[in-house]
Write a protein that holds these residues in place. Sequence first.
Motif: not given
Ligand code: DC
Length: 224
Positions: A36-43, A103-108, A112-114, A132-136, A187-192
Motif C-alpha cells: 500500500d504505497t499510501g503508507s510511504l507518504y504516511r511514513a 500525508a494528504s497535504r505533503i503528497s502534493a 516528496v514524490r521524488m 495500490d496508490g494514486r499514480d501506480i 487535492r489528489d486530483r488537482e495536484r499538478p
Molecule cells: O491511501 P492513503 O490514504 O493511506 O494515502 C495517504 C496519502 O498519500 C493520501 O492522501 C494520498 C497520498 N498518496 C499519493 O499521493 N500517492 C500514492 N501512490 C499513494 C498515496
Amino acid sequence: MSGARIDAIAIDGPASSGKSTLAREVARRLGFVFLDTGSLYRAVALAFLSAGVSRFVEEDPSVARILSSLDIAVTPGPTGARISLGGLDVTDQLRTEEVGALASRISAWPKVRMALFELQRRLALAGRIVMDGRDIGTVILPEARLKIFLVADPETRARRRQKDLESQGDSRPLETVLADILERDRRDRERPVSPLIQAPDALLLDTTRLSIDEAVTWIVDRYR
Ligand code: DC
C-alpha cells in the motif's frame, strides 16, 4: 502501450475506494506481495511530525533536510509491508488521522514524490506485486500487466471510512467524514504532479455495489 510488461497489478483510486482491502486479498490469492504505497507518504508525514517541523511548506529548508536524510525501509510481505523509519518499525503508527491528514497535504509536493519514486520503482520492477496508490499505473509502474482504477460513490466511501475509524475508537459524524473525503479527492486530483487519474489502459471498477469477494474475483479473473 507497448514494451515489456511486468507481472504486477497496479490498483489506483481515491480515498476509501477499497484499494488496500482488495489489493491485499488479490495478492494473497495470486501469491504476490502487497504494498500500500499510501503508507510511504504516511511514513514521510511521520518523519516530519517526529522532527517537529512546525511550518509545513515545501520551501522550508528543514523539509529538504528531512527528505535528504530520509531512511525508509520496506519489507514487503503477503499481508502487507512493514515500514521502518530510521531503522525503527513504524508500521503501527501510520494509520492515525493526524498522519493521514499531513500525508494528504505533503503528497502534493514534487519533492516528496521524488523522494519516494526510486524506492517504489525498485519494488515494482521486482514484479509479483500488487501495489495500490494514486499514480501506480500512470507513473510508478506504467508497465504493470494489469491496471485497475477503482471508484465508489463518495457517500459509500464515507460510510466505509466512518466504520474504519469507529473500529479504532474514533466516532465521527458522516458529514464530517464525507467532507474530509471530498477534500482529499480534490487535492489528489488537482495536484499538478502525479494527479489521481485513470491510466488510458486501466480498467475501471466501481465497487459501490460489489462485495469484497466479488471485486477480488473480478480482478483476479482479469489478471489470469
Ligand atoms: O491511501 P492513503 O490514504 O493511506 O494515502 C495517504 C496519502 O498519500 C493520501 O492522501 C494520498 C497520498 N498518496 C499519493 O499521493 N500517492 C500514492 N501512490 C499513494 C498515496
